[in-house]
Design an enzyme around this catalytic site. Structure first.
Site, PDB file in Angstrom:
ATOM      1  N   HIS A 141      15.497  23.695  95.214  1.00 31.96           N
ATOM      2  CA  HIS A 141      16.500  24.648  95.725  1.00 31.96           C
ATOM      3  C   HIS A 141      16.717  25.798  94.745  1.00 31.96           C
ATOM      4  O   HIS A 141      17.840  26.274  94.572  1.00 31.96           O
ATOM      5  CB  HIS A 141      17.838  23.951  95.994  1.00 31.96           C
ATOM      6  CG  HIS A 141      17.797  22.903  97.055  1.00 31.96           C
ATOM      7  ND1 HIS A 141      18.174  23.140  98.357  1.00 31.96           N
ATOM      8  CD2 HIS A 141      17.399  21.606  97.031  1.00 31.96           C
ATOM      9  CE1 HIS A 141      18.032  22.033  99.069  1.00 31.96           C
ATOM     10  NE2 HIS A 141      17.554  21.091  98.283  1.00 31.96           N
ATOM     11  N   ASN A 163      21.829  20.004 104.138  1.00 32.05           N
ATOM     12  CA  ASN A 163      20.664  20.807 104.519  1.00 32.05           C
ATOM     13  C   ASN A 163      20.830  21.329 105.934  1.00 32.05           C
ATOM     14  O   ASN A 163      21.775  20.940 106.641  1.00 32.05           O
ATOM     15  CB  ASN A 163      19.391  19.956 104.457  1.00 32.05           C
ATOM     16  CG  ASN A 163      18.873  19.744 103.035  1.00 32.05           C
ATOM     17  OD1 ASN A 163      19.229  20.499 102.132  1.00 32.05           O
ATOM     18  ND2 ASN A 163      18.057  18.747 102.851  1.00 32.05           N
TER      19      ASN A 163
HETATM   20  C1  HEM Z   1      17.099  11.267  96.180  1.00 31.18           C
HETATM   21  C2  HEM Z   1      17.148  12.379  96.830  1.00 31.18           C
HETATM   22  C3  HEM Z   1      17.523  13.675  96.182  1.00 31.18           C
HETATM   23  C4  HEM Z   1      17.531  14.026  94.872  1.00 31.18           C
HETATM   24  C5  HEM Z   1      17.151  13.169  93.701  1.00 31.18           C
HETATM   25  C6  HEM Z   1      17.962  15.403  94.795  1.00 31.18           C
HETATM   26  C7  HEM Z   1      18.042  16.138  93.638  1.00 31.18           C
HETATM   27  C8  HEM Z   1      18.431  17.442  93.554  1.00 31.18           C
HETATM   28  C9  HEM Z   1      18.430  18.237  92.364  1.00 31.18           C
HETATM   29  C10 HEM Z   1      17.956  17.758  91.007  1.00 31.18           C
HETATM   30  C11 HEM Z   1      18.918  19.456  92.675  1.00 31.18           C
HETATM   31  C12 HEM Z   1      19.133  20.646  91.742  1.00 31.18           C
HETATM   32  C13 HEM Z   1      20.575  20.695  91.396  1.00 31.18           C
HETATM   33  C14 HEM Z   1      20.927  21.749  90.373  1.00 31.18           C
HETATM   34  O1  HEM Z   1      20.118  22.096  89.525  1.00 31.18           O
HETATM   35  O2  HEM Z   1      22.105  22.206  90.417  1.00 31.18           O
HETATM   36  C15 HEM Z   1      19.231  19.425  94.049  1.00 31.18           C
HETATM   37  C16 HEM Z   1      19.767  20.460  94.731  1.00 31.18           C
HETATM   38  C17 HEM Z   1      20.122  20.372  96.047  1.00 31.18           C
HETATM   39  N1  HEM Z   1      19.965  19.281  96.876  1.00 31.18           N
HETATM   40 FE1  HEM Z   1      19.157  17.556  96.445  1.00 31.18          FE
HETATM   41  N2  HEM Z   1      18.237  15.837  96.027  1.00 31.18           N
HETATM   42  C18 HEM Z   1      17.970  14.807  96.906  1.00 31.18           C
HETATM   43  C19 HEM Z   1      18.108  14.805  98.234  1.00 31.18           C
HETATM   44  C20 HEM Z   1      18.770  15.773  98.904  1.00 31.18           C
HETATM   45  C21 HEM Z   1      19.168  15.692 100.263  1.00 31.18           C
HETATM   46  C22 HEM Z   1      18.917  14.518 101.197  1.00 31.18           C
HETATM   47  C23 HEM Z   1      19.836  16.829 100.531  1.00 31.18           C
HETATM   48  C24 HEM Z   1      20.522  17.204 101.802  1.00 31.18           C
HETATM   49  C25 HEM Z   1      21.286  16.377 102.438  1.00 31.18           C
HETATM   50  C26 HEM Z   1      19.860  17.636  99.346  1.00 31.18           C
HETATM   51  C27 HEM Z   1      20.453  18.866  99.221  1.00 31.18           C
HETATM   52  C28 HEM Z   1      20.442  19.635  98.096  1.00 31.18           C
HETATM   53  C29 HEM Z   1      20.948  20.973  98.049  1.00 31.18           C
HETATM   54  C30 HEM Z   1      21.579  21.756  99.185  1.00 31.18           C
HETATM   55  C31 HEM Z   1      20.734  21.436  96.761  1.00 31.18           C
HETATM   56  C32 HEM Z   1      21.030  22.829  96.238  1.00 31.18           C
HETATM   57  C33 HEM Z   1      22.432  22.927  95.727  1.00 31.18           C
HETATM   58  C34 HEM Z   1      22.694  24.352  95.310  1.00 31.18           C
HETATM   59  O3  HEM Z   1      22.716  25.223  96.192  1.00 31.18           O
HETATM   60  O4  HEM Z   1      22.867  24.579  94.108  1.00 31.18           O
HETATM   61  N3  HEM Z   1      19.212  16.966  98.364  1.00 31.18           N
HETATM   62  N4  HEM Z   1      18.918  18.194  94.576  1.00 31.18           N
END
Ligand code: HEM
Length: 698
Positions: free
Chosen positions: A79, A152
């Protein structure tokens, strides 16, 4: 040092080398170093003679360079590319029956919010129209603390267990030896991984659909994905799934358009959100809750803890409980959008987690990555991340600590008493977890209830209109055609008969597969009788009006002024906007000699940037357009992308040149008089002339 005062309303001097020096004045603050020392010259470093070596003592140069050298922080591991805005959530009704969450108690109450939309796979500088899932992360600054719904624009996910997330992300991002392709799933590693992960098939149907190429953040849904819990004041638990429903209906672009938008305006989505908010056309979504109890969860044909499954809105309708409005752009992208840190752990009293193993794993991920990304544990002090309610604890020190406890005590329990003793627990308002009864052996295994990998993939596919199904097929053929290793293509297509045998045939033909499909036995036999769900289609959930959309109007010198004005008024009355595309950005002289201002030069404003177009040259003006390839593309692309086209008779030679004159259909409306503009705008509400596709795309 400065020799000459230049003619300028601001104090501008010219140095000996001809360089410009702008100086402070009564209303212009004095430039200083970070230490507050006023700077006398910001154009020249301190040297031994004007052509000599630099001096070590130039503290201003040293500090300025040092700071610049550290401007970048690591981009998000996923992201990375995103765009954020401020706004508020307004509650419609009290939800005390299902949750004690403070923001849901009082009708009409507004809670400040920050939202960041993103793509998942691409780097920070990648283009907005990549085929990808969009992040939809909402931070609600409630009076009980921050609550992040990190969702999402697709309601399911690729994988069921968090332990596969690093593999998924490695597979989708650039291949490690060559560092390409970026922001694209069309490569061997991604499809290799997916072909070995049948649980991803449902998500793949969504990602190959037009959901993955939204027209605007404003026209897409958001989903919390996982099942969460709501808890009321008596501790009673109700399961919940979160939905954000866009006020302006759903809309996506088509693939050929996405490819061209990425070239014409890689910032298309961020510019769209920025412009909408700046012009007061505030984007809005309603929060929908799918609420269900243990009985429903037990009887549901799939496991509510499996993030690769959704619950259709026919089975559990969404209760619309409030609206999210974005009404303020950030003042500084880095400070707010780049430094915002969403985290699934940020939760409030009245909401709780479920045992979804993907959600459980996410709770281990976000804090770690944010410490690295934002440089220390105190990123919670950055204004965009800090709660707007009071907060007190004994956490202290660390890099860049901004919120520091006062006084002598920094531990508890303590005996200092009263305010001197610092903050204490509250059994009344403190967060209470749902006291679920858990039992069982410790195991490293997947639940059998997660084993159906194809039924909902099929349900999604049959819920699409014929046109949408065609787009899924074309996307699969496009993506798999980019895969170099035939065995990967074959392995992937072999899953498709479980979803739809005709789809599998179509893809096999589209790829020119010669090998026989070896269909893998499903872990669990797919259910044959899931009904289509209307909510899953974009085409069936479009807008009711053309509000929020944009028309591109191609003009030349001599454009009919009354017709132009009639069209402008009709577009604006609908709540839509327009941009004028002209031979030069200086605009044109209309039929009555007045100036029509332009926002784009032909070529700089291709029709892919608009939801509909109008072609309004004069009879003389069209002659120059016939020699202009970009003008020809403007109309041929608008036609191929199934857009509504308004035109004047003088446009005919351009249509002939573009090869569309013989194919004009009811989606192409002639403007003879100003009143015809209204008919055009009403037609535009359908967004596209879908039945043109078989001609335009043949
Ligand atoms: C085990 C599954 C997942 C892991 C380990 C994971 C991990 C991460 C990580 C490491 C980031 C970066 C965060 C940052 O640097 O601030 C991130 C961002 C994000 N994740 Fe996940 N994610 C997972 C699943 C999901 C799922 C299922 C969704 C949606 C339901 C999701 C939605 C998001 C969103 C929207 C962001 C961006 C947040 C922003 O705008 O700063 N992720 N995720």
């Amino acid at each position: 040092m400065k020799t000459k005062k230049l003619q300028d309303p601001e104090n501008v001097l010219r140095g000996k080398g001809g360089e410009i020096h702008q100086t402070a004045g009564p209303e212009v603050p004095i430039l200083t170093t970070q230490q507050g020392t006023p700077v006398s010259d910001d154009q020249n470093s301190f040297k031994v003679g004007p052509r000599g070596p630099a001096t070590l003592e130039d503290f201003h140069l040293r500090e300025k360079m040092f700071h610049f050298d550290h401007e970048r922080i690591p981009e998000r591991v996923v992201h990375a590319r995103g765009f954020g805005a401020h706004g508020y959530f307004e509650n419609y009704e009290t939800l005390a029956d299902v949750t004690s969450a403070d923001l849901f108690q009082r009708p009409g109450e507004k809670t400040p919010a920050f939202v960041r939309f993103s793509t998942v796979a691409g780097n920070k500088g990648s283009a907005d129209l990549a085929r990808d899932v969009r992040g939809f992360a909402v931070k609600l600054y409630t009076q009980q603390g921050n609550w992040d719904i990190v969702g999402n624009n697709i309601p399911v996910f690729f994988i069921q267990d968090a332990i596969k997330f690093p593999d998924l992300v490695h597979a989708v991002k650039q291949e490690p030896d060559r560092d390409f392709p970026q922001a694209a799933t069309a490569h061997d590693n991604f499809w290799d991984f997916i072909s070995l992960m049948p649980e991803s098939m449902h998500m793949i149907m969504w990602v190959m659909s037009d959901r993955a190429i939204p027209r605007s953040f404003r026209f897409m849904e958001g989903f919390g994905v996982h099942t969460y819990r709501l808890l009321n004041a008596d501790g009673k638990s109700t399961f919940v799934k979160f939905h954000w429903k866009p006020k302006f209906g759903l809309q996506s672009v088509i693939w050929n358009e996405a490819v061209k938008i990425n070239g014409a305006d890689p910032d298309f989505h961020r510019r769209d959100l920025w412009n909408a908010i700046q012009t007061g056309d505030y984007p809005e979504w309603e929060l929908g809750l799918q609420l269900f109890d243990d009985k429903f969860a037990d009887e549901f044909e799939f496991d509510v803890l499996d993030a690769t499954k959704l619950i259709t809105e026919e089975q559990v309708p969404t209760r619309r409980v409030g609206r999210l409005v974005l009404d303020r752009c950030v003042d500084n992208f880095f400070a707010e959008t780049e430094q915002v840190a969403f985290c699934t752990n940020n939760i409030i009293q009245g909401v709780d987690f479920s045992n979804d193993p993907l959600l459980q794993g996410r709770k281990f991920s976000y804090l770690d990555t944010q410490v690295k990304r934002l440089g220390g544990p105190n990123f919670t002090h950055i204004p965009v991340n800090a709660p707007k309610c009071p907060f007190h604890n004994f956490q202290q020190d660390g890099h860049m600590a901004m919120v520091n406890p006062k006084g002598r005590v920094n531990y508890e329990p303590n005996s200092w008493g009263g305010a001197a003793g610092g903050p204490r627990e509250s059994h009344e308002t403190g967060f209470q977890s749902f006291l679920a009864k858990e039992k069982g052996r410790k195991v490293r295994e997947r639940s059998e209830s997660f084993a159906d990998h194809y039924s909902q993939a099929r349900q999604f596919y049959i819920s699409q209109t014929k046109v949408e199904q065609g787009h899924i097929a074309e996307a699969l053929i496009f993506e798999l055609s980019k895969v170099e290793k035939p065995a990967i293509r074959l392995r992937l297509v072999s899953h498709l008969p479980h979803i739809d045998p005709k789809l599998a045939d179509r893809i096999a033909k589209g790829l020119g597969l010669r090998d026989k499909l070896e269909v893998p036995p499903p872990a669990k036999q797919p259910l044959p009788d899931l009904k289509p769900s209307k909510a899953l289609s974009i085409a069936l959930n479009g807008p009711k009006s053309f509000a929020g959309r944009k028309v591109g109007i191609l003009v030349t010198d001599g454009t009919d002024r009354p017709l132009f004005d009639g069209l402008k008024s009709a577009i604006e009355a609908e709540g839509a906007t327009l941009e004028v595309v002209a031979p030069t950005v200086g605009g044109v002289l209309a039929s009555d000699g007045s100036i029509i201002e332009a926002q784009q030069k032909i070529g700089g404003g291709p029709s892919v940037l608009y939801d509909a177009v109008a072609v309004m040259p004069s009879a003389d003006g069209v002659q120059a357009l016939l020699k202009n390839a970009a003008a020809k593309d403007f109309v041929s692309d608008a036609f191929a992308h199934l857009k509504f086209i308004a035109y004047v008779g003088a446009a005919q030679p351009l249509f002939e040149k573009a090869g569309i004159a013989a194919d004009l259909d009811e989606g192409c409306l002639i403007l003879n008089a100003p009143k015809d503009a209204q008919t055009f705008v009403i037609a535009c509400r359908k967004l596209r002339r879908w039945d043109r596709e078989h001609i335009a795309m043949a």
